[in-house]
Each structure stands twice: as structure tokens, then as C-alpha cells.
Design a protein around this motif. Structure first.
Motif, mmCIF file in Angstrom:
data_model
loop_
_atom_site.group_PDB
_atom_site.id
_atom_site.type_symbol
_atom_site.label_atom_id
_atom_site.label_comp_id
_atom_site.label_asym_id
_atom_site.label_seq_id
_atom_site.Cartn_x
_atom_site.Cartn_y
_atom_site.Cartn_z
ATOM 1 N N ILE A 32 0.676 -1.224 -0.115
ATOM 2 C CA ILE A 32 -0.137 -0.030 0.052
ATOM 3 C C ILE A 32 0.622 1.275 -0.243
ATOM 4 O O ILE A 32 0.628 2.124 -0.869
ATOM 5 N N TYR A 33 1.872 1.226 0.650
ATOM 6 C CA TYR A 33 2.777 2.560 0.896
ATOM 7 C C TYR A 33 3.420 2.645 -0.522
ATOM 8 O O TYR A 33 3.542 3.674 -0.734
ATOM 9 N N PHE A 34 4.119 1.701 -1.144
ATOM 10 C CA PHE A 34 4.978 1.949 -2.292
ATOM 11 C C PHE A 34 4.065 2.020 -3.623
ATOM 12 O O PHE A 34 4.536 2.429 -4.619
ATOM 13 N N PHE A 35 2.683 1.694 -3.408
ATOM 14 C CA PHE A 35 1.797 1.635 -4.861
ATOM 15 C C PHE A 35 0.820 2.677 -4.578
ATOM 16 O O PHE A 35 0.215 2.874 -5.524
ATOM 17 N N MET A 36 0.559 3.263 -3.616
ATOM 18 C CA MET A 36 -0.502 4.128 -3.378
ATOM 19 C C MET A 36 -0.041 5.341 -2.631
ATOM 20 O O MET A 36 -0.163 6.441 -3.209
ATOM 21 N N ILE A 37 0.746 5.131 -1.451
ATOM 22 C CA ILE A 37 0.747 6.591 -0.907
ATOM 23 C C ILE A 37 2.046 7.389 -1.326
ATOM 24 O O ILE A 37 2.058 8.612 -1.580
ATOM 25 N N GLU A 43 3.453 13.013 -6.407
ATOM 26 C CA GLU A 43 2.755 14.421 -7.302
ATOM 27 C C GLU A 43 2.243 15.477 -6.679
ATOM 28 O O GLU A 43 2.397 16.466 -7.296
ATOM 29 N N GLN A 44 2.207 15.252 -5.212
ATOM 30 C CA GLN A 44 1.734 16.741 -4.478
ATOM 31 C C GLN A 44 2.985 17.523 -4.526
ATOM 32 O O GLN A 44 3.023 18.702 -4.621
ATOM 33 N N LYS A 45 4.385 16.865 -4.518
ATOM 34 C CA LYS A 45 5.600 17.884 -4.171
ATOM 35 C C LYS A 45 5.770 18.471 -5.808
ATOM 36 O O LYS A 45 6.100 19.358 -5.643
ATOM 37 N N MET A 47 3.506 19.145 -7.906
ATOM 38 C CA MET A 47 2.402 19.982 -8.066
ATOM 39 C C MET A 47 2.653 21.420 -7.141
ATOM 40 O O MET A 47 2.685 22.430 -7.684
ATOM 41 N N ALA A 48 3.346 21.298 -5.982
ATOM 42 C CA ALA A 48 3.638 22.288 -5.197
ATOM 43 C C ALA A 48 4.909 22.952 -5.810
ATOM 44 O O ALA A 48 4.900 24.111 -5.717
ATOM 45 N N ALA A 49 5.717 22.231 -6.157
ATOM 46 C CA ALA A 49 6.940 22.894 -7.050
ATOM 47 C C ALA A 49 6.417 23.713 -8.132
ATOM 48 O O ALA A 49 7.158 24.695 -8.669
ATOM 49 N N MET A 50 5.501 23.015 -8.986
ATOM 50 C CA MET A 50 5.004 23.745 -10.175
ATOM 51 C C MET A 50 4.573 25.022 -9.966
ATOM 52 O O MET A 50 4.585 26.341 -10.523
ATOM 53 N N LEU A 51 3.706 25.051 -8.771
ATOM 54 C CA LEU A 51 2.712 26.292 -8.459
ATOM 55 C C LEU A 51 3.719 27.442 -7.715
ATOM 56 O O LEU A 51 3.423 28.663 -7.687
ATOM 57 N N SER A 52 4.953 26.930 -6.949
ATOM 58 C CA SER A 52 5.724 27.822 -6.561
ATOM 59 C C SER A 52 6.414 28.701 -7.456
ATOM 60 O O SER A 52 7.215 29.841 -7.316
ATOM 61 N N THR A 53 6.805 28.139 -8.637
ATOM 62 C CA THR A 53 7.409 28.777 -9.769
ATOM 63 C C THR A 53 6.362 29.655 -10.635
ATOM 64 O O THR A 53 6.866 30.133 -11.784
ATOM 65 N N LEU A 54 5.303 29.658 -10.217
ATOM 66 C CA LEU A 54 4.192 30.391 -11.111
ATOM 67 C C LEU A 54 4.687 31.931 -11.222
ATOM 68 O O LEU A 54 4.686 32.461 -10.244
ATOM 69 N N LYS A 94 -4.930 28.809 -6.318
ATOM 70 C CA LYS A 94 -3.752 28.202 -7.156
ATOM 71 C C LYS A 94 -4.089 26.716 -7.269
ATOM 72 O O LYS A 94 -3.529 26.133 -8.209
ATOM 73 N N SER A 95 -4.774 25.877 -6.618
ATOM 74 C CA SER A 95 -5.021 24.636 -6.528
ATOM 75 C C SER A 95 -5.921 24.218 -7.626
ATOM 76 O O SER A 95 -5.893 23.039 -8.147
#
Length: 106
Positions: A32-37, A43-45, A47-54, A94-95
Motif C-alpha cells: 500500500i505504501y509503495f504503490f498508493m501513498i 505528485e503533490q510535491k 504540483m507544489a513545485a510547479m505552483l511555486s514557480t508560477l 492556485k490549486s
């Protein structure tokens, strides 16, 4: 004497079965950890990096499928201008931005 040996064998089998059950539970949690979490956190990291460079004048694609140009940026919101109509400026979170294309990418 024979009864005593069979009781010891049964107790050993029960203890071995408990260990196997713990191993299976650990394997399920690892799966569950390696294939889901873990992929979700990556992906969240990303997305956050993409939005921080906006930046202003970046072309963005919203989650609803509209393309627009960023006019203003605050902490949690951005103002996006849609189309050629200069009066169509919409503030959004932003989200709500799914993709960013840099203005100087050419």
C-alpha cells in the motif's frame, strides 16, 4: 507421552502461523505504501513545485479545461485572464491550476 508430543507440535505450528500472519500484514502495508501513498506524495510535491514557480504572464490550464494568462498572484489565489476579452478576469485558487506553460518557453 504421545499426547504430550502432539500438543507441543500444535503449539509450534500456532506460533509459526502467527509469525506468517504478521509477515503478510507487513507485506500488505508495504504494498500500500509503495504503490498508493508514495506516488501520491511525489505528485503533490511536483504540483507544489510547479505552483511555486508560477509567475505573471504564464499560460495556465485550469482543472476545468480553460486556458488563460496569469495577471496577478497572491498567497493562495491568482487572477487569470481568459481569451482575448480583457474584461474576463477571474480570481481562482492556485490549486485549481493543472498545468503551467512558461511565457519565455519559446
Amino acid at each position: 507421552m504421545g499426547i504430550l508430543l502432539s500438543e507441543n507440535a500444535a503449539a509450534g505450528t500456532a506460533a509459526g502461523g502467527g509469525i506468517i500472519m504478521v509477515v503478510y500484514i507487513v507485506m500488505i502495508f508495504a504494498f500500500i505504501y509503495f504503490f498508493m501513498i508514495r506516488p501520491q506524495k511525489k505528485e503533490q510535491k511536483k504540483m507544489a513545485a510547479m505552483l511555486s514557480t508560477l509567475e505573471i504572464n504564464d499560460c495556465v490550464l485550469t482543472n476545468s479545461g480553460f486556458y488563460g494568462i496569469v495577471i496577478d498572484i497572491t498567497d493562495d489565489t491568482v487572477i487569470v485572464e481568459f481569451g482575448n476579452n480583457k474584461n474576463c478576469r477571474i480570481p481562482m485558487q492556485k490549486s485549481a491550476i493543472a498545468q503551467v506553460e512558461k511565457a519565455n518557453a519559446e
